[in-house]
Motif scaffolding. Structure first.
Motif, PDB file in Angstrom:
ATOM      1  N   VAL A 132       0.846  -1.189   0.000  1.00 14.87           N
ATOM      2  CA  VAL A 132       0.000   0.000   0.000  1.00 14.87           C
ATOM      3  C   VAL A 132       0.877   1.233   0.000  1.00 14.87           C
ATOM      4  O   VAL A 132       2.051   1.170   0.350  1.00 14.87           O
ATOM      5  N   SER A 133       0.344   2.342  -0.423  1.00 20.46           N
ATOM      6  CA  SER A 133       0.996   3.636  -0.262  1.00 20.46           C
ATOM      7  C   SER A 133       0.174   4.437   0.728  1.00 20.46           C
ATOM      8  O   SER A 133      -1.053   4.365   0.728  1.00 20.46           O
ATOM      9  N   VAL A 134       0.878   5.190   1.586  1.00 15.04           N
ATOM     10  CA  VAL A 134       0.211   5.938   2.642  1.00 15.04           C
ATOM     11  C   VAL A 134       0.610   7.400   2.512  1.00 15.04           C
ATOM     12  O   VAL A 134       1.771   7.724   2.314  1.00 15.04           O
TER      13      VAL A 134
ATOM     14  N   ASP B  60      -4.455   0.983  -1.914  1.00 12.07           N
ATOM     15  CA  ASP B  60      -3.970  -0.390  -2.113  1.00 12.07           C
ATOM     16  C   ASP B  60      -3.805  -0.728  -3.586  1.00 12.07           C
ATOM     17  O   ASP B  60      -3.639  -1.889  -3.963  1.00 12.07           O
ATOM     18  N   GLY B  61      -3.812   0.281  -4.441  1.00 15.23           N
ATOM     19  CA  GLY B  61      -3.662   0.056  -5.870  1.00 15.23           C
ATOM     20  C   GLY B  61      -5.003  -0.086  -6.581  1.00 15.23           C
ATOM     21  O   GLY B  61      -5.075   0.012  -7.801  1.00 15.23           O
ATOM     22  N   THR B  62      -6.057  -0.337  -5.845  1.00  9.93           N
ATOM     23  CA  THR B  62      -7.401  -0.479  -6.444  1.00  9.93           C
ATOM     24  C   THR B  62      -8.305   0.642  -6.000  1.00  9.93           C
ATOM     25  O   THR B  62      -9.042   1.225  -6.802  1.00  9.93           O
ATOM     26  N   SER B  63      -8.227   0.952  -4.734  1.00 12.33           N
ATOM     27  CA  SER B  63      -9.088   2.002  -4.196  1.00 12.33           C
ATOM     28  C   SER B  63      -8.333   2.752  -3.099  1.00 12.33           C
ATOM     29  O   SER B  63      -7.305   2.299  -2.593  1.00 12.33           O
ATOM     30  N   GLN B  64      -8.836   3.921  -2.751  1.00  9.71           N
ATOM     31  CA  GLN B  64      -8.269   4.756  -1.710  1.00  9.71           C
ATOM     32  C   GLN B  64      -9.260   4.918  -0.573  1.00  9.71           C
ATOM     33  O   GLN B  64     -10.465   4.994  -0.805  1.00  9.71           O
TER      34      GLN B  64
ATOM     35  N   ASN C  69     -12.198  -3.550   7.794  1.00  7.15           N
ATOM     36  CA  ASN C  69     -11.901  -4.915   7.368  1.00  7.15           C
ATOM     37  C   ASN C  69     -12.223  -5.072   5.884  1.00  7.15           C
ATOM     38  O   ASN C  69     -13.253  -4.605   5.403  1.00  7.15           O
ATOM     39  N   GLY C  70     -11.345  -5.761   5.168  1.00  4.57           N
ATOM     40  CA  GLY C  70     -11.659  -6.208   3.810  1.00  4.57           C
ATOM     41  C   GLY C  70     -11.507  -5.190   2.729  1.00  4.57           C
ATOM     42  O   GLY C  70     -11.934  -5.440   1.618  1.00  4.57           O
ATOM     43  N   ASN C  71     -10.916  -4.032   2.978  1.00  2.51           N
ATOM     44  CA  ASN C  71     -10.804  -3.013   1.946  1.00  2.51           C
ATOM     45  C   ASN C  71      -9.463  -3.020   1.228  1.00  2.51           C
ATOM     46  O   ASN C  71      -9.235  -2.210   0.356  1.00  2.51           O
ATOM     47  N   PHE C  72      -8.553  -3.913   1.618  1.00  2.00           N
ATOM     48  CA  PHE C  72      -7.198  -3.860   1.064  1.00  2.00           C
ATOM     49  C   PHE C  72      -6.815  -5.180   0.440  1.00  2.00           C
ATOM     50  O   PHE C  72      -7.610  -6.106   0.332  1.00  2.00           O
TER      51      PHE C  72
END
Length: 783
Positions: free
Chosen positions: A217-219, A240-244, A261-264
């Motif tokens: 991920v990028s933060v 995470d490359g798909t969503s922010q 939970n489950g977003n990455f």
């Protein structure tokens, strides 16, 4: 009535016991042999007993002499009559042109008021005796534009409260009165420079550190700068490359945990929902994202933001002005103190044909001729500093206050009158009353009273009154305690221009020397020998001064300080009258080399003389003197010794306290074997007789004591061991090679006699100690 103690009577009894009452004419041979044996044994016993009596008759003082404790004298100095040098510590205080002085008591002159602590420079002394000074006044410094500061107190009139930040935009006010101006800022009003740390202070600077430990991920930490100058994390964005997803602190509670939970990516999610991201907001300056396992409680840092605070590095700049004023001689002498040095001409220190930055720039020079002084409006009393060199290296430029300066030449360029060595010359600092002969002195060290050269340095003091021949002098060089190695030297200069090195500091810091009978001492030279060696002071006194320290306790004496050379000791107040019997008695207390003997006059701290009358006692128990060496273990620590004078032959005898044995030819050895042997008699451990060697043979040394373990009753051979239990040999020849020894107790036994005889002068006990810890105990005199 017969004398039953006579030798002949006892010989007769021995004969009778041996041959009975038979016809003596028939036993003439046996009689002669037995008488010879008896008489020779008696003579040997008499000789041994005479030696006992000559040693003093045991350990007691002979009846003819009276014993008393020795009183020690000449412990630190001998015949010293005072310091011969001027400014021996290199810090005498005279006032000369170019000196920098510190004001100790203020005065006012010409509108200038000196303050205690001011540094002032003497420009020159006027014809009327006035002292003309200059003073550089520093105006208090100010911080540069752009400096950030934070308020400590309320300044609501300027729109600022405690904790608010501001930035310097300019400076106003101030002047040449020693005070700084005020600070301008972007708002209204100013801030006083002298209110630093009371109403305002420098603001800290901050550096940001972001550490991302996740490849998945990028933060992004979203920050703002608040009014206090701190960054605050307002939100955290995770991609995470798909969503922010953006996280913000709920209700401004910075340490609240946000859970998703489950977003990455798969690494941070499982269907059981036990892994999740923990997003944390710290107070102002901390933000963190953790991968958290709800099942185990384990966590791993994915991203971290911190902010580091450091003190401000802002520095002040300042300006200066020059004040010129005067003082009287009394004010100069009594209201200032020395902080700089005196200078002398140095033609040999800068021996070169071309001026360069290395050999000339920033050096001081002095004007020598009035014609050059007039030409350049210069002073003969002032020192000038070289601030420039021309391109060809044959001219130097000196700085002159208020002018563009002046050029000086190396050689004559056409009667300009600016020639080095004629019209001007280099100068360098030197101690008062000393001259620099070669090398270049370190001015910063000399200011603190220390001699140090930038290379090898030689300084010299010439005596106003030369010191006559046959004068005994002690020279001492004192160096810093941290400099324990490397040599420095002192040299005597005589009236015939000859020189002699009289002290090498690598060996000792003190030497006692007598001026030769055909010379007169005119000067003393001191050599540093190297650019890193320092000298703090020197001393030259008439007489002898100890280079080490001694401690006296009653009639015992110990070396407690100094280098490991013969540079300390003492001598006795008491003496053996010339030509009379007497002795000095003492115990060697260790733990190093001691030289001790009798002397006519104690005139120094080196090894006593004459050497014939002196013992050298080493830590390994060796004693040696002229013509004698005992070998090791002869005189271990605790050994008692005497140095004895006999009036009969006027010689010195050296004696050691020891067990004393004499040969006893009357001792009856067993005539019958034991333990079932046919011929051998074996002695029990407690009954083994002592044996003294009469000759050096069969492994025995004449005079040494041994033990007999077995005796052959048939042939008279004895099994002899040394006292340590080592077998020597089976040896026969009683009364020729060995004899039974009887312990007569302890006595002082002579081990060496001097060859030379004494004069009729009194004899004093004299000592010199080499190693710290070496000592002599309980010295007494009998006379």
């Amino acid at each position: 009535m017969p004398d039953t103690n006579s030798i002949l009577y006892n010989a007769g009894i021995s004969v009778r016991d041996s041959i009975g009452t038979a016809n003596l004419f028939a036993t003439k041979v046996e009689l002669n042999q037995l008488v010879d044996q008896q008489v020779s044994g008696a003579i040997l016993a008499l000789n041994n007993r005479m030696a006992l009596l000559e040693g003093g008759g045991g350990t007691q003082t002979p009846p003819s002499l009276t014993s008393s404790p020795v009183t020690w004298t000449n412990i630190s100095e001998i015949g010293v009559s005072g310091e011969k040098l001027l400014n021996a510590s290199f810090d005498d205080d005279t006032i000369n042109s170019g000196d920098v002085r510190r004001v100790t008591s203020s005065w006012e002159n010409g509108g200038v008021t000196t303050q205690v602590g001011d540094f002032i420079t003497l420009l020159n002394i006027t014809a009327g005796g006035g002292y003309r000074w200059s003073r550089e006044t520093s105006v208090a410094g100010t911080y540069p534009i752009g400096t950030r500061f934070v308020m400590l107190t309320d300044h609501s009139n300027k729109g600022l409260s405690p904790g608010d930040f501001a930035q310097v935009t300019g400076i106003t006010g101030g002047g040449n009165n020693g005070t700084a101006g005020n600070y301008l800022w972007s708002g209204t009003g100013t801030f006083k420079a002298d209110e630093e740390n009371t109403t305002w202070e420098l603001a800290s600077s901050f550096s940001l550190e972001e550490s991302l430990q996740s490849p998945y991920v990028s933060v992004t930490f979203n920050k703002t700068l608040d009014t206090l100058g701190y960054y605050k994390v307002t939100s955290i964005t995770v991609d995470d490359g798909t969503s922010q997803t953006e996280y913000t602190p709920n209700d401004n509670v910075y340490d609240q945990i946000g859970v998703v939970n489950g977003n990455f990516a798969f690494d941070y999610y499982n269907t059981a929902g036990t892994h999740f991201l923990s997003v944390q907001f710290g107070s102002n300056d901390v933000g963190e994202i953790l991968l958290y396992d709800d099942g185990t409680g384990d966590s791993e840092t994915i991203a971290l933001y911190t902010e580091n605070e450091t003190d401000s590095t802002a520095t002040k700049s300042s300006t200066s002005q020059t004040d010129i004023f005067f003082s009287s001689t009394a004010q100069a002498t009594n209201q200032t103190e020395r902080v700089s040095l005196n200078y002398g001409l140095a033609p040999n220190m800068y021996d070169f044909s071309t001026f360069t930055n290395d050999n000339s720039l920033d050096r001081k020079v002095q004007i020598l001729t009035q014609s050059l002084a007039t030409q350049g409006s210069l002073s003969l009393d002032e020192l000038y500093v070289i601030d420039n060199i021309n391109g060809t290296g044959d001219r130097v430029h000196i700085a002159i206050t208020g002018t563009s300066g002046f050029w000086l030449d190396h050689e004559d360029r056409g009667n300009f009158g600016r020639v080095r060595g004629v019209d001007w010359e280099f100068v360098q600092a030197q101690p008062d009353n000393w001259s620099v002969i070669s090398g270049e002195i370190d001015e910063s060290k000399l200011a603190n009273g220390t001699i140090d050269g930038k290379n090898q340095l030689v300084i010299q003091q010439t005596f106003a009154l030369p010191i006559p021949a046959d004068t005994t002098l002690t020279v001492t060089i004192n160096r810093p305690v941290v400099q324990t190695s490397g040599e420095t030297k002192a040299t005597f200069v005589y009236n015939d221009s000859s020189e002699a090195v009289i002290l090498d500091n690598a060996v000792s810091n003190t030497a006692t020397v007598t001026v030769p009978s055909n010379k007169v001492l005119v000067a003393l030279k001191i050599h540093t020998m190297h650019g890193t060696r320092e000298i703090e002071s020197v001393s030259l006194t008439q007489g002898s001064i100890a280079g080490g320290q001694m401690e006296v306790s009653g009639n015992s004496i110990t070396k407690i300080g100094g280098t490991a050379v013969f540079n300390a000791g003492a001598s006795s107040v008491e003496s053996i009258p010339g030509g009379q019997d007497g002795y000095f008695q003492f115990q060697y207390g260790g733990t190093g080399h001691v030289a001790i003997g009798v002397t006519y006059t104690d005139d120094g701290f080196s090894v006593p003389s004459p050497s014939e009358f002196t013992l050298n006692i080493l830590e390994n128990g060796t004693i040696y003197t002229t013509g004698y060496n005992s070998g090791e273990d002869f005189a271990p620590i605790g050994t008692w010794l005497r140095i004895r004078h006999y009036s009969g032959d006027n010689k010195i005898e050296f004696q050691r306290k020891q067990d004393f044995y004499y040969a006893d030819s009357t001792y009856e050895l067993p005539t019958t074997p034991n333990n079932g042997s046919l011929a051998l008699h074996t002695f029990s451990a407690n009954d083994r007789p002592l044996v003294i060697a009469l000759q050096t043979t069969n492994g025995m040394t004449e005079g040494n004591i041994y033990r007999m373990h077995k005796y052959n009753t048939s042939n008279g051979n004895a099994q002899i061991y040394d006292l340590g239990g080592t077998l020597i040999d089976w040896i026969g020849g009683r009364d020729q090679l060995w004899e039974i020894a009887i312990n007569a107790g302890q006595s002082y036994v002579t081990f060496h006699t001097s060859i030379d005889t004494t004069t009729n002068n009194d004899l004093f006990l004299d000592t010199s100690f080499k190693k710290v810890g070496s000592q002599i105990n309980d010295a007494t005199i009998a006379r």
